[in-house]
Scaffold this active site. Structure first.
Site, PDB file in Angstrom:
ATOM      1  N   ASP A   1      19.211 -34.016  40.190  1.00 13.06           N
ATOM      2  CA  ASP A   1      19.442 -34.287  41.611  1.00 13.06           C
ATOM      3  C   ASP A   1      18.464 -35.313  42.165  1.00 13.06           C
ATOM      4  O   ASP A   1      18.498 -35.646  43.345  1.00 13.06           O
ATOM      5  CB  ASP A   1      19.391 -32.990  42.433  1.00 13.06           C
ATOM      6  CG  ASP A   1      18.034 -32.326  42.384  1.00 13.06           C
ATOM      7  OD1 ASP A   1      17.269 -32.609  41.445  1.00 13.06           O
ATOM      8  OD2 ASP A   1      17.752 -31.513  43.292  1.00 13.06           O
ATOM      9  N   GLU A   2      17.583 -35.862  41.330  1.00 14.88           N
ATOM     10  CA  GLU A   2      16.642 -36.898  41.759  1.00 14.88           C
ATOM     11  C   GLU A   2      17.085 -38.247  41.198  1.00 14.88           C
ATOM     12  O   GLU A   2      17.817 -38.319  40.221  1.00 14.88           O
ATOM     13  CB  GLU A   2      15.248 -36.546  41.261  1.00 14.88           C
ATOM     14  CG  GLU A   2      14.840 -35.164  41.694  1.00 14.88           C
ATOM     15  CD  GLU A   2      13.403 -35.094  42.120  1.00 14.88           C
ATOM     16  OE1 GLU A   2      12.785 -36.148  42.307  1.00 14.88           O
ATOM     17  OE2 GLU A   2      12.920 -33.977  42.269  1.00 14.88           O
TER      18      GLU A   2
END
Length: 104
Positions: free
Chosen positions: A84-85
């Protein structure tokens, strides 16, 4: 080419011409007189070439090197943190070889 109804392996003729499975031992009732197997040893050359070493085919971008100020760099993107980064961009200066990262 015939296949074994039991295990789906290829059926090969035995010395009497009866098609037999070498995997599970299944034997066909029929004889096959036209079935031939040709085994050849093929001399091969190395067909896979790493062109990245022969010719520099890495991705390039316009990015200023913090060491020498050159404005061309090789760029590679890797997911070094959780999914998710944002991915990490890794740069290598095309002139001096200095490497640095960008996390945005």
């Amino acid at each position: 080419m015939e296949f074994c109804p039991e295990c789906r392996a290829i059926l090969f003729p035995d010395e009497n011409g009866v098609l037999t499975c070498k995997t599970c031992g299944y034997s066909s009732e029929e004889k096959n007189v036209e079935y031939t197997v040709k085994i050849e040893n093929i001399e091969s050359e190395e067909t896979v070439k790493d062109l990245g070493e022969v010719e520099d085919m890495r991705s390039t971008t316009t990015e200023v090197c913090p060491e020498c100020g050159h404005d061309k760099a090789y760029c590679e993107i890797k997911q070094t943190r959780s999914a998710d980064e944002a991915p990490t961009r890794i740069f290598e200066c095309a002139k001096c070889g200095h490497t640095w990262r960008a996390y945005h």
